[in-house]
Design an enzyme around this catalytic site. Structure first.
Site, PDB file in Angstrom:
ATOM      1  NE  ARG A  28      -1.371   1.938   2.735  1.00  0.00           N
ATOM      2  CZ  ARG A  28      -0.840   3.396   4.228  1.00  0.00           C
ATOM      3  NH1 ARG A  28      -0.831   4.260   2.763  1.00  0.00           N
ATOM      4  NH2 ARG A  28      -0.330   3.220   4.853  1.00  0.00           N
ATOM      5  CG  ASP A  29       2.740   4.797   3.495  1.00  0.00           C
ATOM      6  OD1 ASP A  29       3.943   5.136   2.387  1.00  0.00           O
ATOM      7  OD2 ASP A  29       2.527   5.311   3.855  1.00  0.00           O
ATOM      8  CG  HIS A 221       2.405   5.090   9.084  1.00  0.00           C
ATOM      9  ND1 HIS A 221       2.052   4.631   7.391  1.00  0.00           N
ATOM     10  CD2 HIS A 221       3.005   5.809   7.782  1.00  0.00           C
ATOM     11  CE1 HIS A 221       2.174   4.357   6.686  1.00  0.00           C
ATOM     12  NE2 HIS A 221       2.805   5.485   6.374  1.00  0.00           N
ATOM     13  CG  HIS A 223       6.598   8.377   5.556  1.00  0.00           C
ATOM     14  ND1 HIS A 223       6.957   8.043   4.502  1.00  0.00           N
ATOM     15  CD2 HIS A 223       5.386   7.793   6.326  1.00  0.00           C
ATOM     16  CE1 HIS A 223       5.730   7.005   4.155  1.00  0.00           C
ATOM     17  NE2 HIS A 223       5.302   7.599   5.204  1.00  0.00           N
ATOM     18  CB  CYS A 254       1.682  10.224   1.570  1.00  0.00           C
ATOM     19  SG  CYS A 254       0.205  11.391   1.360  1.00  0.00           S
ATOM     20  CG  ASN A 263       6.755   3.630   5.177  1.00  0.00           C
ATOM     21  OD1 ASN A 263       5.965   3.896   3.384  1.00  0.00           O
ATOM     22  ND2 ASN A 263       5.748   3.694   5.946  1.00  0.00           N
TER      23      ASN A 263
HETATM   24  N1  COA Z   1     -13.157   4.227  -4.373  1.00  0.00           N
HETATM   25  C1  COA Z   1     -13.227   4.045  -6.139  1.00  0.00           C
HETATM   26  N2  COA Z   1     -13.670   5.814  -6.270  1.00  0.00           N
HETATM   27  C2  COA Z   1     -14.588   6.400  -4.984  1.00  0.00           C
HETATM   28  C3  COA Z   1     -13.960   6.322  -4.329  1.00  0.00           C
HETATM   29  C4  COA Z   1     -13.458   5.035  -3.988  1.00  0.00           C
HETATM   30  N3  COA Z   1     -13.375   4.921  -2.120  1.00  0.00           N
HETATM   31  N4  COA Z   1     -14.839   7.094  -3.775  1.00  0.00           N
HETATM   32  C5  COA Z   1     -14.506   7.960  -4.370  1.00  0.00           C
HETATM   33  N5  COA Z   1     -14.558   7.647  -5.487  1.00  0.00           N
HETATM   34  C6  COA Z   1     -14.904   8.356  -6.690  1.00  0.00           C
HETATM   35  C7  COA Z   1     -16.517   8.625  -7.009  1.00  0.00           C
HETATM   36  O1  COA Z   1     -16.839   7.612  -7.912  1.00  0.00           O
HETATM   37  C8  COA Z   1     -15.666   8.969  -8.259  1.00  0.00           C
HETATM   38  O2  COA Z   1     -15.497   8.463  -9.358  1.00  0.00           O
HETATM   39  P1  COA Z   1     -15.913   9.392 -10.818  1.00  0.00           P
HETATM   40  O3  COA Z   1     -15.528  10.130 -11.498  1.00  0.00           O
HETATM   41  O4  COA Z   1     -15.911   7.779 -12.205  1.00  0.00           O
HETATM   42  O5  COA Z   1     -17.707   9.014 -11.050  1.00  0.00           O
HETATM   43  C9  COA Z   1     -14.493   9.738  -8.360  1.00  0.00           C
HETATM   44  O6  COA Z   1     -13.708   9.094  -7.448  1.00  0.00           O
HETATM   45  C10 COA Z   1     -14.561  11.250  -7.364  1.00  0.00           C
HETATM   46  O7  COA Z   1     -15.544  11.140  -6.653  1.00  0.00           O
HETATM   47  P2  COA Z   1     -15.354  12.453  -5.472  1.00  0.00           P
HETATM   48  O8  COA Z   1     -16.522  12.099  -4.296  1.00  0.00           O
HETATM   49  O9  COA Z   1     -16.094  13.586  -6.468  1.00  0.00           O
HETATM   50  O10 COA Z   1     -13.852  13.095  -5.095  1.00  0.00           O
HETATM   51  P3  COA Z   1     -13.245  13.770  -5.044  1.00  0.00           P
HETATM   52  O11 COA Z   1     -12.578  13.554  -6.447  1.00  0.00           O
HETATM   53  O12 COA Z   1     -13.237  14.856  -4.465  1.00  0.00           O
HETATM   54  O13 COA Z   1     -11.798  12.642  -4.771  1.00  0.00           O
HETATM   55  C11 COA Z   1     -11.597  11.123  -2.435  1.00  0.00           C
HETATM   56  C12 COA Z   1     -12.069  12.366  -2.653  1.00  0.00           C
HETATM   57  C13 COA Z   1     -11.818  10.246  -0.839  1.00  0.00           C
HETATM   58  C14 COA Z   1     -12.467  10.111  -3.602  1.00  0.00           C
HETATM   59  C15 COA Z   1      -9.965  11.182  -2.824  1.00  0.00           C
HETATM   60  O14 COA Z   1      -9.365  12.316  -2.689  1.00  0.00           O
HETATM   61  C16 COA Z   1      -9.351   9.618  -2.676  1.00  0.00           C
HETATM   62  O15 COA Z   1      -9.448   8.685  -2.773  1.00  0.00           O
HETATM   63  N6  COA Z   1      -8.468   9.320  -2.289  1.00  0.00           N
HETATM   64  C17 COA Z   1      -7.345   8.595  -1.135  1.00  0.00           C
HETATM   65  C18 COA Z   1      -5.812   9.909  -1.124  1.00  0.00           C
HETATM   66  C19 COA Z   1      -5.254   8.248  -0.627  1.00  0.00           C
HETATM   67  O16 COA Z   1      -5.155   7.313  -0.301  1.00  0.00           O
HETATM   68  N7  COA Z   1      -4.137   8.833  -0.002  1.00  0.00           N
HETATM   69  C20 COA Z   1      -2.848   7.953   0.512  1.00  0.00           C
HETATM   70  C21 COA Z   1      -2.780   7.352   1.446  1.00  0.00           C
HETATM   71  S1  COA Z   1      -3.682   8.762   2.861  1.00  0.00           S
HETATM   72 ZN    ZN Z   2       2.839   6.431   4.765  1.00  0.00          ZN
END
Ligand code: COA
Ligand code: ZN
Length: 314
Positions: A28-29, A221, A223, A254, A263
């Protein structure tokens, strides 16, 4: 062996504990920030190698938007192909309810939600302030339990934020207490950008341990961006932490935090603990043998040192 009692340990001068849990978060990370996308097959092999080296807790993926983190797009397919065995637990990261719904259709055991301790990084990472992420976490924890899985939470940027600078310790302690209300198995403090130092880590973890419900385990966690990662891990150990995230070779970072780097390396951390009389359950030689393989997969050298220097005694 006597738990944490130095007196009972007689001639030993270091703290003695039965064991620590190292959670390998390489899949993952470790991979989320790599420009090269590994195939599902290669990720499965990575996890099989980790299991072969003794890992029993592995954070295998994130159920997040594949547009936000393309490297995590194959969560469902990958989980369906992972080896199963007693005592082997897979976890995954989630930031919203959609992620929990997806995860509930897989065989993942634990889900780890993210609450960022600074509003700016929270908005960049998952479009939520700290307060919004805490409300989402309440709902996520309930959903995870309803799905028969174990909920935990990571407090990101707990030792500093790339955009806001210092994050006040009081704010982190309050966030931990508020997050505890939803009943996580573990609360993890993350040094997302590797700015913490041992004194700070020991002080903050000790403060939280004092006020937190003792049934909630503390985890870190860390880094190694500024070379304090292993020292911070040991400081956390002194403060009572027994669960540590790490990645093979120290890969990772990240995608939403500028200049984030890897990490603490799993094999270096295991060596540190084993040589200090603390059992990890890991086969250090086999871990070091995984490192050149992972380096080849991602196409560059990795920062970990033990795989270069070799275990000791040979
Ligand atoms: N799994 C899959 N798709 C997801 C989802 C999830 N958990 N949550 C949202 N989406 C999809 C939506 O369906 C949408 O898809 P579409 O454009 O095809 O319709 C798209 O993501 C955008 O969704 P929206 O609600 O408009 O959110 P956003 O663009 O503002 O993004 C997050 C918000 C939270 C979904 C996004 O920022 C994210 O996934 N962040 C995770 C960050 C991460 O993993 N960081 C590293 C570890 S800490
Ligand atoms: Zn991390």
């Amino acid at each position: 062996m006597a738990g944490n009692s130095n007196a009972a340990a007689g001639d030993r001068t270091w703290p003695v504990s039965e064991r620590v849990d190292i959670v390998d978060v390489s899949p993952r990370d470790g991979l989320q920030n790599e420009p090269v996308l590994l195939t599902t097959e290669a990720k499965v092999e990575l996890i099989e190698r980790l299991v072969g080296a003794g890992l029993r807790r592995i954070e295998v993926t994130a159920f997040v938007s594949p547009r936000a983190v393309p490297a995590m797009a194959d969560s469902e397919q990958m989980l369906s192909r992972l080896p199963r065995r007693d005592g082997l637990r897979y976890s995954a990261l989630v930031v919203n309810e959609r992620g929990v719904e997806r995860a509930a259709d897989t065989q993942v055991h634990e889900l780890n939600a993210i609450v960022v301790c600074s509003d700016t990084l929270g908005q960049r990472n998952q479009r939520m302030t700290t307060a919004e992420a805490l409300r989402a976490w309440d709902r996520i924890a309930g959903m995870v339990r309803d799905a028969g899985r174990v909920p935990s939470v990571t407090l990101a940027a707990a030792f500093g934020c790339p955009f806001e600078g210092e994050v006040p310790e009081d704010r982190v302690v309050e966030t931990a207490l508020r997050a505890a209300e939803a009943g996580p198995a573990e609360i993890s403090l993350a040094d997302t950008i590797g700015v913490g130092a041992p004194g700070q880590v020991q002080r903050l973890l000790s403060r939280i341990r004092e006020v937190l419900d003792p049934s909630i385990a503390l985890r870190v966690h860390l880094h190694n961006t500024r070379n304090t990662g292993l020292a911070n891990a040991y400081a956390a150990y002194i403060a009572g932490v027994r669960v540590f995230d790490a990645t093979l070779g120290g890969i990772g970072g990240c995608p939403f935090a500028p200049r984030a780097t890897g990490n603490v390396p799993t094999e270096d951390l295991a060596y540190l603990f084993e040589r200090s009389g603390v059992a990890t359950g890991l086969d250090i030689k086999r871990l070091t043998e995984c490192v050149p393989w992972v380096s080849e997969q991602i196409g560059h050298e990795v920062p970990g040192l033990l795989a270069r220097a070799g275990p000791f005694p040979p």
